[in-house]
Structures are given as C-alpha cells and as structure tokens.
Design an enzyme around this catalytic site. Structure first.
Site, PDB file in Angstrom:
ATOM      1  CG  ASN A 156      -0.402   0.741   2.403  1.00  0.00           C
ATOM      2  OD1 ASN A 156      -0.503   1.958   2.495  1.00  0.00           O
ATOM      3  ND2 ASN A 156       0.220  -0.001   3.335  1.00  0.00           N
ATOM      4  CG  PHE A 191      -0.964   8.991   7.166  1.00  0.00           C
ATOM      5  CD1 PHE A 191      -0.957   7.645   7.454  1.00  0.00           C
ATOM      6  CD2 PHE A 191      -0.033   9.809   7.807  1.00  0.00           C
ATOM      7  CE1 PHE A 191      -0.041   7.097   8.363  1.00  0.00           C
ATOM      8  CE2 PHE A 191       0.880   9.287   8.716  1.00  0.00           C
ATOM      9  CZ  PHE A 191       0.877   7.928   8.983  1.00  0.00           C
ATOM     10  CB  SER A 214       3.297   5.475   7.440  1.00  0.00           C
ATOM     11  OG  SER A 214       2.875   5.460   6.085  1.00  0.00           O
ATOM     12  CG  ASN A 246       2.971   4.547   1.921  1.00  0.00           C
ATOM     13  OD1 ASN A 246       3.791   4.222   1.065  1.00  0.00           O
ATOM     14  ND2 ASN A 246       2.257   3.662   2.597  1.00  0.00           N
ATOM     15  CB  THR A 247       3.649  10.554   5.338  1.00  0.00           C
ATOM     16  OG1 THR A 247       2.290  10.134   5.269  1.00  0.00           O
ATOM     17  CG2 THR A 247       3.702  12.050   5.622  1.00  0.00           C
ATOM     18  CE  LYS A 284       2.103  -0.235  12.965  1.00  0.00           C
ATOM     19  NZ  LYS A 284       0.718  -0.444  12.499  1.00  0.00           N
ATOM     20  CG  ASN A 321       3.902   0.890   9.721  1.00  0.00           C
ATOM     21  OD1 ASN A 321       3.217   0.396   8.838  1.00  0.00           O
ATOM     22  ND2 ASN A 321       3.597   2.047  10.286  1.00  0.00           N
TER      23      ASN A 321
END
Length: 345
Positions: free
Chosen positions: A108, A112, A170, A172-173, A206, A235
C-alpha cells in the site's frame, strides 16, 4: 462456509481498495452478535490497560473510526483505528493498494487518507466499551512541523480513546520516518509526554521493521526516557524479498503480510534484547496463525496485532489464533498468558 468467510471470498473478487471500503461498511452495517467472553487465561495488561485477549486489530482497516462497534464484535482484544491526521486529506493517487495473492501479501501507498480529526473525534465519543479502542495518530503530508500534528491529535482526542499510537513509521508520507532519528525523536516524544491526556491513557510508539538493531536500541532508550508506554513492532517494510511471485511486487509502498515476517521478527528480537523487559512490546507483521502469534509472545511480545492476514484468511482467524494460543499455553504448562510473558522478564 460461514457468512464472514463467504464475505472474505467475495471481497477478494473486488479490486483491493473497493474491497477495503466494502469490508468497513460490512462491519459497520452487518448486525453481528456479541462475542463470547474470552477465557480469562488470555487476559493481558499493558501499561495498566486490561485487554481481554492479546489479539488486536492493527490500524489501517478502519481509518476513520466508522465501524468500531462491528469490529469489536469480531473477538479482538483491542481495535486500533486510524491513522488520523489533523486535517482531512485524500492521500496518494489511485491505484495505491495492491493485493499480492500468490504471496499472501499487500502493498500500500495510501498516504494517510482520512477524514480528519473532527469526524474521527465525533465517532470516538460513541466507541464500544467491551474492548480497548486505540487511536493511531499521523501527520499531514504538507505539515512542516510534523511533531506538532501528533500533539494536536493527542490533545483533540484526549478522553476519547483508551490508548494512543504515535505512528512515525509509515513509508508513504515524505519525511515521516526521519522522526525515528534520535534528535527528532527526542523532540517529538518530549512534546508528546508534555501533552499526555490527564486520564492517563497510555501512549505507544509504532516503528518500522527496516531499522537495524542499533537504531532500535536507540528508540527503546528514547522511549523509556520520555515515558512511552509500549512499542509496536512493526509497520510495513520497504524491502522486497526475492521470492515474491506477484506481478505487483515492484509497486512502490509498504509491504505487509506473510513476506514481512522475517523483518518483523528481526525487529522484535532487537527490541526485546534492548528493552530487557523494561518496555512492553506489541508484535505486528506477518502474523497469520496461532503458532506465529505464540512465537512472537515467546520472543518478548505482550500482545500481537493483525491486519493483512485477515484479507486472505478472514475474521475467523481471530478465534482460531485465540484457541491455538490457549492450547499452546496449556501444553507448555502455563496457566495464563501473563505467566508465559513473565518467564521472559
């Protein structure tokens, strides 16, 4: 075939993001019966918070806190919703979610996507009370001071969640994982500690599975210094194991599911060695059976979380893991899960 198993099979016929949305709506609308009480042997306490069993739902499924009552009826010991950011944001362009069926994995790069703090807070006011509900906090993509976004989320949701997770892992940011460096981490965790909810709700951190042992050791020490209550390990990974078969294996984003297992195990082992029982650990990543859940607990975790495995095995997996955990505890001569955990301290 049960209705939930049938639903899982049907959802896999849809494209991944449509299936994700359909699963959330099904959990929100379908009238599920109240779950059976868990065997008291599975009860675990982390940072003063009591969990009826150690099998939690990881963040990412219910990003906006829409289906908490339905999800709480699936037998989880805790339900974590989010990640939520102060301002609503649409996330990355589609397609951004990929099902690697041959590998029982997911990639993915959602970014967010969520409806923002205010709608999230309104839903948490009516959260279920039979299991702990966690709020996973993130930072907006366009925010320069990302630590301030976490403080904003913590302050706005104070009193509305049973625990909070600071998600700095994450992939993805842009810039988010940089918060795992010591200087930025001290700044973030110091501000988080100062903004703690007055009701004493625990705050977890996390982390990513791609960190080396020295980096994880540093994060453990920083977490202890700033009174973080538990570490969630871990994660999604940016690694791409050579054995992946799916045609989607080259997609950008975080990989989760079965292939992340060795990376998550390695990170958990490093965290357990660094913490030496001083900081509770919650294991995530590639957990798809009672055997794997028990292995993570014997490695040092006090609880585990699921998400990607549910895509392939359905919500019945929750009950299967709990039954298997009980059998393994008894076979090893433990009366309770807490007894098994305490032998590692």
């Amino acid at each position: 075939m049960s209705l939930t198993s049938l639903g899982t099979a049907l959802f896999r016929q849809l494209d991944p993001e449509t299936a994700h949305r359909a699963a959330v709506q099904a959990a929100r609308l379908f009238p599920l019966p109240a779950p059976k009480a868990d065997d008291p042997a599975l009860k675990v306490t982390i940072a003063g918070l009591s969990f009826p069993n150690p099998v939690g739902l990881a963040a990412g499924l219910d990003k906006n806190g829409e289906a908490l009552h339905g999800l709480a009826k699936l037998g989880f010991g805790a339900v974590e919703c989010g990640s939520v950011t102060p301002k609503a944001q649409s996330g990355n362009p589609k397609p951004r979610l990929f099902r690697l069926s041959e590998d029982e994995a997911v990639i993915n790069r959602m970014g967010f996507n969520n409806e923002g703090l205010e709608l999230f807070a309104a839903r948490l006011k009516d959260r279920p009370r039979n299991v702990p509900i966690g709020a996973n906090l993130g930072a907006n993509k366009d925010t320069e001071d990302k630590a301030a976004d976490y403080v904003t989320g913590l302050q706005r949701l104070a009193g509305l969640a049973d625990y909070f997770t600071i998600n700095i892992s994450s992939p993805n940011t842009p810039g988010l994982r940089a918060l795992q460096g010591r200087e930025a981490l001290d700044d973030l965790l110091g501000r988080i500690n100062a903004a703690r909810p007055q009701d004493g709700a625990p705050v977890f951190l996390k982390i990513a599975p791609d960190l080396v042992g020295e980096e994880i050791g540093m994060i453990v020490e920083a977490s202890l210094a700033h009174k973080i209550d538990a570490l969630i390990v871990s994660n999604t990974t940016l690694e791409r194991p050579a054995h992946l078969k799916s045609t989607f294996k080259g997609e950008a984003g975080g990989l989760s599911g079965a292939p992340v297992k060795p990376f998550a195990r390695r990170a958990l082992q490093a965290a357990a060695e660094a913490s030496q029982g001083r900081l509770p650990l919650i294991a995530v990543g590639g957990i798809d059976s009672g055997a794997e859940a028990y292995e993570r607990i014997r490695m040092g975790a006090s609880a585990i979380q699921l998400y990607s495995a549910l895509v392939f095995k359905g919500p019945a997996l929750v009950g299967e893991i709990k039954r298997d955990l009980l059998a393994r505890l008894r076979a090893d001569g433990f009366d309770t899960l807490s007894d098994a955990i305490s032998t590692l301290r």
